[in-house]
Design an enzyme around this catalytic site. Structure first.
Site, PDB file in Angstrom:
ATOM      1  N   PRO B 214     -90.278 -49.809 -20.623  1.00 42.13           N
ATOM      2  CG  PRO B 214     -90.313 -47.606 -19.917  1.00 42.13           C
ATOM      3  CD  PRO B 214     -91.178 -48.684 -20.457  1.00 42.13           C
ATOM      4  CG  LEU B 215     -85.188 -53.226 -19.341  1.00 41.36           C
ATOM      5  CD1 LEU B 215     -83.682 -53.429 -19.404  1.00 41.36           C
ATOM      6  CD2 LEU B 215     -85.907 -54.574 -19.373  1.00 41.36           C
ATOM      7  CB  CYS B 216     -86.998 -48.654 -14.475  1.00 41.98           C
ATOM      8  SG  CYS B 216     -87.846 -47.430 -15.451  1.00 41.98           S
ATOM      9  CB  THR B 217     -92.111 -50.022 -16.294  1.00 35.14           C
ATOM     10  OG1 THR B 217     -91.995 -48.635 -16.532  1.00 35.14           O
ATOM     11  CG2 THR B 217     -93.570 -50.384 -16.063  1.00 35.14           C
ATOM     12  CB  THR B 220     -89.246 -50.722  -9.558  1.00 34.13           C
ATOM     13  OG1 THR B 220     -89.348 -49.803 -10.644  1.00 34.13           O
ATOM     14  CG2 THR B 220     -87.795 -51.097  -9.321  1.00 34.13           C
TER      15      THR B 220
END
Lengths: 528, 443
Positions: B214-217, B220
């Site tokens: 996932p992009l958020c992983t 951040t």
């Protein structure tokens, strides 16, 4: 908890070397140490018959960069050779087949040295084997004349060199690996999914404390914190609570299913996603990770093996003995120390990783101490002990060809008995008849079906009444001792994979014969 | 051993002078106990018919080089090979028809010239282009197609093209498709009779795409070295644009990504970022070795030889798939993969697909890429009633773009059939019947 030093030696910023570029796709499989082993290897091929399967095997060893190879073959190139062997051309006609094949194989990789034999007509094979030349591995293709075979077998026994026999005719082939004594492997490359060992049912104090600290106030954690508790910590937390209410950990399948529900109920659902990913991961991991680690049978085989005098001073057996004592003391193998990826905050995940790494290091230190107490233990590199401990659950021992031989009659009895049940068990038929029929032509360029059956009948008296054996004998007779390029290329591919595994001591080689049926496109591995 | 021994002097295989193809003729001109007598022809006519057959090899890489060699030595005389790639130095450890001096040249051309020169009498025609550049007429001329590819997309394209080509009135239009694939010590080979047996699309879920991080992983909470590399690849590059366009083969570009990833890894105390890993992640490198290619290519060509000669039964109508694994001993599994009635390419009924009607069209389109049974990256979608979304032409894209934010429940009925097309996979229309997994909440 003791302070953990993260191993962060900054890697060099240089790009790859030319060699790393050329070998990039294989270094990803066997790394620099495997490559070095290949580059140090010298392989001898005794070639005969229609002569292709051995050359195809060599091709797949020259390309990845073995150090040196030698082909011994007294044949002269004929028209028929050009129809089956890619490493000969029009100019080769009438010349030494060994020399021509070496020349065209060497073109594939300038880093590899090639040599051939005989240089002069009539030169004897003993000359080649008596020279002070150490081969890493010897291959011979069948059919072969019995005296050459006896000579090379004797030589490999004395020098303790692995021997590979290759036989390809028509749509059939087999190859057989004869190892000189037991062959232990540490770097077996198990599937990454199989290696997770989290010790959830037997956590050590540092791990329990870490889990307790993170879940101390679990009900009141912010959405962000709650949704990022690593699943390892979640499982430890819920296991503790389960044990408090049930008196023991969930062990049966029914219990584990109930435990999954119990974990799942802890997820917060009053958010836009309607659930939490870390809880999903925890639920999915229950069946695989909530287990008491048991010792695999292949490791037990290593522990049970009584190394002989020569073996017992080798580093493998010294470390194996130390790991065995570790196991006897703790009832657990040394911890591998790796943690699979999971939803978590970066810093929390790194802390968790460090807790596992620290325990793994502690286990290595204990094993190392035992190793050092052995008379030869001081010579052993700590890196070797580390690798052994990391792979302890996946070490593997292949026994040499001489260990506990089983008669061909017994093998045949077992195989044909299971063939009788094949319609019920839906298992494919045994390929042993192919081995038997090819083996019957080990020393003759071609044979009739009845000749083949007569030879098989010496070992298997009722062979002629087994319709499978009869048909396979006819098929072998049909080939008339000639190779089909596809079958030899395929067999050479399989044999070269095995040679690479033996030379690099990585992955697990066959034990000890692989039979291929190009009609049904099946293989079978048998210990013969 | 005291007795002197001559090297294998007595074991020259039995041959007749001037008999180059004698070993092949042992099986081509003599039937065996497993040969199907009805289709087998022992006369010389069968041999000359085989020599007239036209074969197409797709891919001149690791598998392709082996396939060309194997076909030339199987007695085939008229072979075409198609590949758009040029030779790279990292090919030389297995693509044995290429030398250091060939780096940068067309794979198809160098491979064709080499095998033609080595094996007298074989003609190999190179096509230095994409498979999508060729039309139906081109594919129609071949008798057998053999694929040695590393991309699922290209396989799906040729598969749907060959299925489309089948005309029941014309038996010549059915081209057996033989496909090989390898990864490390593992591989598979399979035989497909388009429209008659299980096709590549029927088997698609056996090759599920790797789950994306996932992009958020990445943005951040990186935890793995791969996360840092993907961050550098997807985010840092876009932001900083150190070079106009990312070229995966340019060491300077990879070095830039590597340094970025390394700095990020150090910031988060993550170890394991190396140049080699960076290259592996960015280029999605699959380990590849000569020996596995040899096994799988020879298996494919053995099946082609048996199909062309009927010398022995081939894979296809019963067992049609051989799986090979060499990591732990040798293990093969040869089995029959069943044809699927609801295969979007060769089946005749729409495949059921469960969807959440509260998803927007955009979310649905994204999910199509990840679903193992669909794996469609640039889909255009039509329902029975209307056009829902078109990727091209631009005017239609503009017109259908407003639908992207609408919920699926607004656009289709529960149980409605949709047609999905993706130009990278050919002209085929994938048929799905949408089933709502949840009630549709219109607001």
């Amino acid at each position: 908890m003791t302070e953990v030093v993260t191993d962060q030696t900054p890697p060099l910023l240089n790009g790859p070397t030319d060699k790393e570029k050329k070998y990039d796709r294989q270094l990803r499989l066997w790394a620099a140490n495997g490559q070095q082993a290949l580059e140090d290897a010298h392989i001898l091929l005794l070639n005969s018959g229609s002569g292709t399967v051995g050359v195809e095997t060599l091709k797949n060893l020259v390309l990845p960069g073995i150090g040196k190879f030698t082909i011994a073959d007294s044949s002269v190139v004929t028209e028929a050779d050009l129809g089956v062997n890619f490493f000969l051309d029009e100019e080769s006609l009438g010349q030494s087949r060994a020399e021509c094949c070496v020349r065209l194989l060497q073109e594939l990789n300038p880093d590899v040295k090639g040599d051939w034999f005989p240089k002069q007509k009539g030169e004897e094979l003993e000359n080649l084997l008596s020279v002070d030349q150490k081969y890493t591995l010897i291959m011979y293709s069948l059919p072969i004349d019995p005296r050459s075979l006896a000579l090379v077998q004797e030589y490999s026994r004395q020098q303790k060199i692995p021997l590979v026999a290759l036989h390809s005719a028509g749509f059939y082939s087999y190859f057989r690996i004869i190892l000189p004594g037991s062959f232990p492997i540490v770097d077996t490359h198990p599937d990454s999914t199989a290696t997770t060992d989290l010790r959830l049912l037997n956590p050590w104090p540092e791990l329990s404390d870490f889990a307790a600290k993170l879940t101390d106030n679990i009900e009141n954690l912010s959405a962000l914190e709650h949704g990022h508790i690593p699943y390892v910590v979640l499982l430890l937390y819920y296991l503790k609570r389960w044990k408090e209410s049930h008196g023991n950990y969930p062990t049966t399948y029914q219990d584990k299913k109930a435990f999954r529900e119990f974990v799942s109920a802890g997820a917060r659902t009053d958010n836009p996603e309607g659930g939490e990913e870390n809880f999903d991961e925890a639920v999915a991991a229950v069946l695989k990770t909530v287990t008491v680690p048991s010792i695999p049978s292949s490791v037990k085989a290593v522990f049970d093996h009584k190394p002989d005098d020569a073996e017992s001073s080798s580093s493998f057996w010294i470390i194996a003995d130390a790991v065995k004592r570790f196991y006897e003391k703790h009832n657990e193998l040394p911890l591998p120390g790796s943690v699979p990826d999971m939803k978590a905050q970066s810093s929390v995940y790194v802390q968790l990783q460090n807790i596992y790494k620290a325990k793994a290091r502690q286990d290595v230190a204990e094993v190392l101490e035992t190793v050092r107490s052995h008379p030869h233990g001081n010579e052993i590199d700590i890196g070797e002990v580390e690798t052994f401990c990391k792979n302890a659950a996946f070490i593997k021992l292949i026994h040499g060809a001489d260990a506990s031989p089983v008669s061909i009659q017994t093998i045949a009895e077992n195989e044909f008995q299971s063939d009788e049940n094949a319609p019920l068990t839906m298992m494919p038929l045994s390929l042993l008849p192919i081995y038997l029929a090819l083996n019957a032509t080990s020393h003759v360029p071609s044979a009739s079906a009845s000749d083949i059956l007569a030879i098989i009948s010496k070992d298997i008296p009722d062979a002629a009444s087994n319709p499978r054996i009869v048909k396979v004998a006819e098929e072998v007779a049909r080939a008339n001792g000639g190779e089909l390029h596809n079958i030899s290329a395929l067999t050479g591919g399989m044999a070269s994979q095995e040679v690479i595994k033996i030379i690099t001591k990585q992955y697990i080689p066959i034990d000890n014969t692989c039979i291929f049926d190009g009609i049904t496109s099946r293989t079978q591995v048998l210990r013969i | 051993m005291s007795q002197p021994v001559m090297v294998a002097s007595t074991l020259q295989a039995p041959t007749v002078p001037d008999s180059r193809w004698i070993y092949l003729d042992n099986v081509r001109q003599k039937k065996g106990p497993f040969t199907d007598e009805e289709s087998f022809d022992a006369s010389g006519e069968a041999v000359s018919a085989m020599e007239k057959m036209k074969l197409l090899v797709i891919g001149a890489g690791g598998l392709g080089c082996e396939i060309l060699k194997d076909l030339a030595l199987s007695g085939f005389k008229d072979i075409h090979v198609i590949d758009m790639d040029t030779i790279d130095v990292s090919n030389l450890n297995r693509q044995f028809l290429f030398r250091q001096s060939d780096v940068g040249k067309s794979k198809a051309e160098v491979a064709a010239r080499f095998v033609e020169k080595r094996v007298k009498g074989v003609s190999i025609t190179p096509h230095n282009c994409k498979i999508q550049d060729k039309d139906d007429e081109f594919y129609m001329q071949f008798n057998i197609v053999i694929c040695g590819l590393d991309s699922i997309e290209a396989r799906r394209w040729i598969n749907s093209t060959l299925v489309d080509l089948v005309d029941n009135e014309n038996p010549e239009s059915l081209k057996p498709l033989i496909d090989g694939g390898t990864e490390g010590f593992k591989g598979q080979s399979r035989v497909i009779f388009p429209t008659m047996t299980s096709c590549i699309e029927c088997q698609l879920d056996m090759h599920a795409p790797r789950a994306a991080v996932p992009l958020c992983t990445l943005a951040t909470i990186p935890r793995q070295p791969e996360h840092c590399i993907e961050w550098a690849h997807i985010m840092a590059w876009e932001q900083e644009k150190p070079f106009p366009k990312l070229d995966n083969d340019d060491p300077e570009h990879i070095t830039w990504l590597y340094k970025k990833a390394l700095a990020r890894a150090q910031e988060f105390n993550i170890s394991g970022v190396t140049y080699s890993l960076t290259q592996g992640v960015v280029k999605n490198i699959i380990p590849a070795i000569a020996s596995t290619n040899a096994i799988i290519a020879a298996s494919c060509c053995n099946e082609a030889f048996k199909i062309a000669t009927s010398t022995n039964p081939s894979l296809g109508f019963e067992e049609n798939y051989m799986m090979y694994s060499g990591n732990d001993s040798i293990y093969t599994y040869t089995f029959k993969h069943e044809k699927k009635d609801d295969c979007p390419v060769c089946g005749n009924i729409a495949r059921n697909m469960e969807i959440d009607p509260n998803f927007t069209l955009e979310e649905f389109i994204e999910s199509l890429a990840a679903r193992p049974e669909a794996q469609l990256k640039k889909p255009s979608i039509r329902s029975e009633q209307k056009t829902i979304y078109m990727q091209s032409p631009e005017s239609l894209e503009l017109k259908t773009r407003p639908n992207l934010v609408k919920k699926m429940g607004e656009l289709v009925e529960d149980g409605e059939e949709i047609g999905v097309s993706d130009p990278s996979l050919g002209s085929v229309n994938f048929k799905y019947r949408l089933r709502f997994s949840k009630p549709f909440k219109s607001h």
